[in-house]
Design a protein around this motif. Sequence first.
Motif, PDB file in Angstrom:
ATOM      1  N   ARG A   1       1.043   4.991  17.941  1.00 15.63           N
ATOM      2  CA  ARG A   1       0.073   3.929  17.666  1.00 15.63           C
ATOM      3  C   ARG A   1      -1.311   4.521  17.413  1.00 15.63           C
ATOM      4  O   ARG A   1      -1.749   5.447  18.109  1.00 15.63           O
ATOM      5  CB  ARG A   1       0.025   2.945  18.835  1.00 15.63           C
ATOM      6  CG  ARG A   1      -0.824   1.712  18.568  1.00 15.63           C
ATOM      7  CD  ARG A   1      -0.790   0.777  19.764  1.00 15.63           C
ATOM      8  NE  ARG A   1       0.562   0.300  20.028  1.00 15.63           N
ATOM      9  CZ  ARG A   1       1.107  -0.770  19.459  1.00 15.63           C
ATOM     10  NH1 ARG A   1       0.413  -1.474  18.580  1.00 15.63           N
ATOM     11  NH2 ARG A   1       2.333  -1.139  19.767  1.00 15.63           N
ATOM     12  N   ASP A   2      -2.002   3.967  16.420  1.00 17.69           N
ATOM     13  CA  ASP A   2      -3.360   4.381  16.018  1.00 17.69           C
ATOM     14  C   ASP A   2      -3.395   5.761  15.374  1.00 17.69           C
ATOM     15  O   ASP A   2      -4.478   6.273  15.063  1.00 17.69           O
ATOM     16  CB  ASP A   2      -4.342   4.336  17.200  1.00 17.69           C
ATOM     17  CG  ASP A   2      -4.474   2.941  17.790  1.00 17.69           C
ATOM     18  OD1 ASP A   2      -4.439   1.969  17.012  1.00 17.69           O
ATOM     19  OD2 ASP A   2      -4.608   2.822  19.024  1.00 17.69           O
TER      20      ASP A   2
ATOM     21  N   VAL B   1       5.272   3.879  15.832  1.00 21.58           N
ATOM     22  CA  VAL B   1       4.470   2.677  15.572  1.00 21.58           C
ATOM     23  C   VAL B   1       3.166   3.018  14.850  1.00 21.58           C
ATOM     24  O   VAL B   1       2.217   2.239  14.861  1.00 21.58           O
ATOM     25  CB  VAL B   1       4.164   1.921  16.886  1.00 21.58           C
ATOM     26  CG1 VAL B   1       5.424   1.349  17.480  1.00 21.58           C
ATOM     27  CG2 VAL B   1       3.466   2.835  17.902  1.00 21.58           C
TER      28      VAL B   1
ATOM     29  N   ALA C   1       3.563  -2.262  14.023  1.00 24.05           N
ATOM     30  CA  ALA C   1       2.130  -2.050  14.232  1.00 24.05           C
ATOM     31  C   ALA C   1       1.470  -1.250  13.116  1.00 24.05           C
ATOM     32  O   ALA C   1       0.346  -1.543  12.698  1.00 24.05           O
ATOM     33  CB  ALA C   1       1.902  -1.339  15.569  1.00 24.05           C
TER      34      ALA C   1
ATOM     35  N   SER D   1       3.101  -3.619   9.799  1.00 17.16           N
ATOM     36  CA  SER D   1       2.276  -4.831   9.833  1.00 17.16           C
ATOM     37  C   SER D   1       1.937  -5.284   8.424  1.00 17.16           C
ATOM     38  O   SER D   1       1.925  -6.489   8.137  1.00 17.16           O
ATOM     39  CB  SER D   1       1.007  -4.597  10.654  1.00 17.16           C
ATOM     40  OG  SER D   1       0.239  -3.541  10.094  1.00 17.16           O
TER      41      SER D   1
END
Length: 297
Positions: free
Chosen positions: A80-81, A104, A136, A169
């Motif tokens: 994530r990120d 993600v 995500a 997303s």
Amino acid sequence: SVANLFATLGTVDCPVEIWIASGTVPAPSCTCTLTNSATLAIRGGFAGTETALDERQIGALTVFDGENTAKCMLKATTYRDAELTLDQLKFYRAKENGFIQTGVGSLKIVDCVVEGNGKDADRIFGRGMNVSGGGAGTLVVSNCVFKGNQRRSGVYTYGGFGIYVNSFSTALVEDTLFVTNGYSIGALGSGSNCGADGGYGSAMRVIDTPVTVRRCRFAGNVTPLWNSGVSGGVLMLNGACGGSLIDHCVFVGNTDRASPQGAGDINTGGALAVRLSSAAGKVKVQNCTFAYNIAHG
């Protein structure tokens, strides 16, 4: 060497940018598994004399050649990120998948060529690329070529032959060519039952991702059909893809190829197949050209 470089990069936890010289990296030196929790860019096509990115020759590539023996050239888990960028690379002749991303995180694929992957593999999604964003991450594919990622023979094919996109997303695919992906037009299957389990998006299959496909060309892709009404389509959208846009694209000379043992109730389109999970979901198609495509051929 590239092999030593990738071994050193097993886990990336700070921003890293890698420049690789143009030329061919053969199997097994081109195979690598990465875990990325930061911003990682892998850029190819360098002459070795550049001191700035804009000095690199446009169109020059670093070729990862799996020689039909390496299962996958590059496999990345992106957190994530974090974001992974692939730039001016060619993924060529993987035994199964040219590139896989899980996790993600976000992914950018720019000025890449994905060709000739997964030709003899059974039950493979995303022979060219199989990428997931875990609901995500975001995906961008820009100015790429997906060519000849196809099954040459046999029954079991699955789908998303060029690229299989799952649970981002949002996704943007622009200025990209998809040509001769899917099933080989002259291929034989078990008992002449070519691709009997059906194919799902010979060029691209998108699942649970609102996608914008803009200024892309789809030509000469072949999708095998079976009894299931969910098989077929050069571009297939499944699930939560409401809000997707197909804009200024060209679909020409693509075909669905029905198995000789298939029932006569297959009704999926030869160019674009849409099966959303919500009746309220909408896909907008505008300023596109559809010519000489065959459904249930």
